[in-house]
Every structure is written in structure tokens, then in C-alpha cells.
Design a protein around this motif. Structure first.
Motif, PDB file in Angstrom:
ATOM      1  N   ASP A  86      11.218 -28.844 -13.752  1.00 14.29           N
ATOM      2  CA  ASP A  86      11.072 -28.071 -12.517  1.00 14.29           C
ATOM      3  C   ASP A  86      10.479 -26.694 -12.803  1.00 14.29           C
ATOM      4  N   VAL A  87      10.846 -26.132 -13.959  1.00  9.56           N
ATOM      5  CA  VAL A  87      10.313 -24.824 -14.352  1.00  9.56           C
ATOM      6  C   VAL A  87       8.834 -24.944 -14.682  1.00  9.56           C
ATOM      7  N   VAL A  88       8.468 -25.987 -15.429  1.00  6.15           N
ATOM      8  CA  VAL A  88       7.063 -26.208 -15.798  1.00  6.15           C
ATOM      9  C   VAL A  88       6.210 -26.373 -14.539  1.00  6.15           C
ATOM     10  N   ALA A  89       6.769 -27.007 -13.518  1.00  7.91           N
ATOM     11  CA  ALA A  89       6.042 -27.224 -12.264  1.00  7.91           C
ATOM     12  C   ALA A  89       5.733 -25.912 -11.547  1.00  7.91           C
ATOM     13  N   LEU A  90       6.487 -24.870 -11.862  1.00 10.07           N
ATOM     14  CA  LEU A  90       6.266 -23.556 -11.245  1.00 10.07           C
ATOM     15  C   LEU A  90       5.307 -22.685 -12.056  1.00 10.07           C
ATOM     16  N   ALA A  91       4.982 -23.112 -13.261  1.00  9.61           N
ATOM     17  CA  ALA A  91       4.073 -22.344 -14.124  1.00  9.61           C
ATOM     18  C   ALA A  91       2.625 -22.554 -13.684  1.00  9.61           C
ATOM     19  N   SER A  92       1.758 -21.621 -14.067  1.00 13.73           N
ATOM     20  CA  SER A  92       0.336 -21.769 -13.745  1.00 13.73           C
ATOM     21  C   SER A  92      -0.217 -22.984 -14.481  1.00 13.73           C
ATOM     22  N   PRO A  93      -1.252 -23.632 -13.952  1.00 10.08           N
ATOM     23  CA  PRO A  93      -1.775 -24.870 -14.543  1.00 10.08           C
ATOM     24  C   PRO A  93      -2.115 -24.762 -16.029  1.00 10.08           C
ATOM     25  N   THR A  94      -2.745 -23.653 -16.427  1.00  8.96           N
ATOM     26  CA  THR A  94      -3.126 -23.524 -17.839  1.00  8.96           C
ATOM     27  C   THR A  94      -1.905 -23.499 -18.743  1.00  8.96           C
ATOM     28  N   VAL A  95      -0.871 -22.827 -18.310  1.00 11.18           N
ATOM     29  CA  VAL A  95       0.361 -22.763 -19.106  1.00 11.18           C
ATOM     30  C   VAL A  95       1.068 -24.107 -19.078  1.00 11.18           C
ATOM     31  N   ALA A  96       1.135 -24.719 -17.910  1.00 11.80           N
ATOM     32  CA  ALA A  96       1.793 -26.020 -17.782  1.00 11.80           C
ATOM     33  C   ALA A  96       1.114 -27.075 -18.645  1.00 11.80           C
ATOM     34  N   ASN A  97      -0.193 -26.896 -18.896  1.00 12.72           N
ATOM     35  CA  ASN A  97      -0.946 -27.862 -19.697  1.00 12.72           C
ATOM     36  C   ASN A  97      -0.790 -27.647 -21.199  1.00 12.72           C
ATOM     37  N   GLY A  98      -0.007 -26.642 -21.613  1.00 17.17           N
ATOM     38  CA  GLY A  98       0.326 -26.552 -23.028  1.00 17.17           C
ATOM     39  C   GLY A  98      -0.128 -25.332 -23.790  1.00 17.17           C
ATOM     40  N   VAL A  99      -0.762 -24.335 -23.172  1.00 11.43           N
ATOM     41  CA  VAL A  99      -1.178 -23.161 -23.952  1.00 11.43           C
ATOM     42  C   VAL A  99       0.046 -22.464 -24.529  1.00 11.43           C
ATOM     43  N   THR A 100      -0.120 -21.872 -25.688  1.00 12.78           N
ATOM     44  CA  THR A 100       1.011 -21.216 -26.360  1.00 12.78           C
ATOM     45  C   THR A 100       0.854 -19.699 -26.411  1.00 12.78           C
ATOM     46  N   ALA A 101      -0.239 -19.179 -25.832  1.00 13.35           N
ATOM     47  CA  ALA A 101      -0.460 -17.729 -25.883  1.00 13.35           C
ATOM     48  C   ALA A 101      -1.279 -17.274 -24.686  1.00 13.35           C
ATOM     49  N   ILE A 102      -0.956 -16.080 -24.217  1.00 12.99           N
ATOM     50  CA  ILE A 102      -1.746 -15.388 -23.189  1.00 12.99           C
ATOM     51  C   ILE A 102      -2.224 -14.109 -23.863  1.00 12.99           C
ATOM     52  N   GLU A 103      -3.428 -14.142 -24.396  1.00 16.51           N
ATOM     53  CA  GLU A 103      -3.850 -13.083 -25.309  1.00 16.51           C
ATOM     54  C   GLU A 103      -4.482 -11.875 -24.635  1.00 16.51           C
ATOM     55  N   THR A 104      -4.767 -11.949 -23.327  1.00 18.63           N
ATOM     56  CA  THR A 104      -5.362 -10.793 -22.642  1.00 18.63           C
ATOM     57  C   THR A 104      -4.638 -10.541 -21.327  1.00 18.63           C
ATOM     58  N   ALA A 105      -4.727  -9.296 -20.877  1.00 15.94           N
ATOM     59  CA  ALA A 105      -4.128  -8.938 -19.597  1.00 15.94           C
ATOM     60  C   ALA A 105      -4.829  -9.669 -18.466  1.00 15.94           C
ATOM     61  N   GLU A 106      -6.142  -9.877 -18.632  1.00 16.41           N
ATOM     62  CA  GLU A 106      -6.919 -10.583 -17.598  1.00 16.41           C
ATOM     63  C   GLU A 106      -6.425 -12.025 -17.458  1.00 16.41           C
ATOM     64  N   ALA A 107      -6.136 -12.652 -18.592  1.00 13.53           N
ATOM     65  CA  ALA A 107      -5.650 -14.031 -18.567  1.00 13.53           C
ATOM     66  C   ALA A 107      -4.280 -14.115 -17.900  1.00 13.53           C
ATOM     67  N   ALA A 108      -3.440 -13.109 -18.146  1.00 11.09           N
ATOM     68  CA  ALA A 108      -2.113 -13.080 -17.528  1.00 11.09           C
ATOM     69  C   ALA A 108      -2.227 -12.913 -16.016  1.00 11.09           C
TER      70      ALA A 108
END
Length: 279
Positions: A150-172
Motif C-alpha cells: 500500500d505504501v509502494v502504491a503511494l510512491a511516485s512511479p519512478t520510485v515504485a519501479n525500483g530506483v534506489t537514489a534521488i540524486e538531485t533536487a529536481e528529481a525529488a
């Protein structure tokens, strides 16, 4: 003169040697301080550190603007990345990352509660981060199970698909914009719930006030009725007392009159008897 010069040179060498020892000690102290600081976030890679920085920065913005939708998706992204790290066989890094986001959440718990304002989804996500297993004894299975689907379903698609890092403020920031429909629904449902709760609270308060007013009126009526009944009872008691007094007085007069009459009859009888010589 040569001896004096040699003495001065020897002193200079001694002082230089002492200075080097002092510098080395200071250098050693600084190094130990740096190691202690690094040890506090052991196994947290630069990429994960950037992820923590970028996600917490977005969460700060969401809290300041009271944006429940952005708060939901950011909290979900935080948890989901923890799960992604575990799934990518980076358990130790996930534990360090989890410790970092838990520390941020705990530090800002009161501010987050003010944004939640009764939103059960935000409350659940906060609790989920606070309960992430981050000890060295944590197993991969335990870590994966800590983040529900249920938590994964609330995450943004890129994160839900398995990314392990958000390396820029723009990406966040972009991850917030691409929030799934579930986040919108959760925010809207929370808003509806908040309105309904406020309506219910207002209705309850109005009903309580009405009941209190009615109870007060009833109480006043009962007091007035009791007072009137008491007054009637008191009047009846006084009337009964007056009647009793009058009856007793009349009876006393009758008794006195009878006594006088009897005395008069007796006197007359005695005189008559004397007159005829019977006495």
C-alpha cells in the motif's frame, strides 16, 4: 661564539620538534572527530546521503506549505527507497538510510502532525518510517516486509519501479509532481473526512448545547414546581394548624361552659335542698 650559535641551533631544532608533535596531535584529533562523524552514518553512500537530503528538503517544503498530497508522496518515497535498497541487496545501506530518515521524522514529528491534521494516511506513513528495522540484526526478509505494498502504491512511479537514489533536487521535485492517483485519492478522502469530522463535531456541540439548555430549562421548571409544591404544603400545614388551634380553642370554651353550667346546676340543687331542709 661558535658554541653560542650551536646552542641556538639546538634550541631551534627542539622547538621545531615540539611544534611538529603539537601539529600531529591536532591533526590526529581532527581525524578522530571526522571518523566519529562518519561513523554516525556508517554505510550511507554519497548517493544515499543525497537522497536523504533531497527527500527531506521536499518534505520540509510540504510541511511549510501544509501540502498533504506532497507530504504523502514524499513519505511514501522515503519508505519505498528503503525497500528498493534491500531488494537490491544493499541491506546495510538500507539500515543506515532508514536510520537517517527516522531521525528526521522524529525530529519533525510535531510539525508533521500539524500537517496531518487527522489524515490517517500521513499518520500511518509516519509510523511506518518510525518502525523501520535498522538494527544490525535485521534480516532482508524483515526489512522487505516492513514496507507494505500500500505504501509502494503511494510512491511516485519512478520510485515504485525500483530506483534506489534521488540524486538531485529536481528529481525529488519531479517525483512529487508525478504522484500516482492513489495519493490524490488519499488526500481528497482525508479532506472529505476532515470536513465530515468537523461537521460531526459542530453538530455534536450544537446538540450538546441544546440538550444542556433543555436540561437547564427542565431543571428550572422542576425547581419552580418544587418551590410551588412546598409553598402549597406549607400553606396547608399552616391552615391545618390554624384549624386545629381553633378547634381546640372552641372545645376548650365548650368544656369551660359545660363546667360552669354543671357548677351552676350543682349550686342550685344544693340551695334547693337547703331550702327544704334536706341539707
Amino acid at each position: 661564539m661558535k658554541k653560542v650559535f650551536m646552542a641556538i641551533a639546538a634550541c631551534s631544532l627542539l622547538l621545531a620538534s615540539c611544534g611538529n608533535k603539537t601539529d600531529n596531535a591536532a591533526s590526529t584529533t581532527e581525524t578522530n572527530d571526522s571518523v566519529a562523524a562518519i561513523d554516525s552514518v556508517a554505510n550511507l553512500t554519497p548517493a544515499s546521503q543525497k537522497t536523504v537530503d533531497n527527500l527531506t528538503a521536499e518534505l520540509e517544503k510540504a510541511v511549510q506549505s501544509k501540502d498533504q498530497k506532497a507530504t504523502i508522496v514524499t513519505l511514501a518515497n522515503m519508505q519505498t527507497i528503503y525497500k528498493n535498497l534491500v531488494t537490491s541487496n544493499k541491506l546495510e545501506e538500507a539500515e543506515s538510510y532508514g536510520s537517517a530518515i527516522k531521525a528526521f521524522i522524529n525530529k519533525n514529528a510535531e510539525a508533521l502532525k500539524s500537517v496531518a491534521n487527522g489524515n490517517a494516511t500521513i499518520g500511518s506513513l509516519i509510523l511506518g518510517i518510525q518502525n523501520l528495522p535498522t538494527t544490525a540484526s535485521t534480516t532482508a526478509d524483515e526489512a522487505k516486509a516492513a514496507v507494505a505494498s500500500d505504501v509502494v502504491a503511494l510512491a511516485s512511479p519512478t520510485v515504485a519501479n525500483g530506483v534506489t537514489a534521488i540524486e538531485t533536487a529536481e528529481a525529488a521535485a519531479e517525483a512529487i509532481k508525478n504522484a500516482p492517483a492513489a495519493v490524490k485519492n488519499a488526500a481528497e478522502n482525508a479532506a472529505v473526512t476532515a470536513v465530515n469530522n468537523a461537521k460531526t463535531t459542530a453538530e455534536t456541540a450544537a446538540n450538546n448545547a441544546k440538550t444542556a439548555a433543555e436540561n437547564k430549562v427542565t431543571s428550572e421548571v422542576n425547581k419552580a414546581a418544587t418551590k410551588a409544591n412546598n409553598a402549597v404544603t406549607t400553606a396547608q400545614q399552616k391552615a391545618n394548624e390554624s384549624v386545629t388551634k381553633a378547634q381546640n380553642k372552641a372545645a376548650e370554651k365548650v368544656t369551660n361552659a359545660q363546667n360552669k353550667a354543671n357548677a351552676a346546676v350543682n349550686d342550685a340543687a344544693n340551695k334547693a335542698l337547703k331550702g327544704i331542709g334536706l341539707q
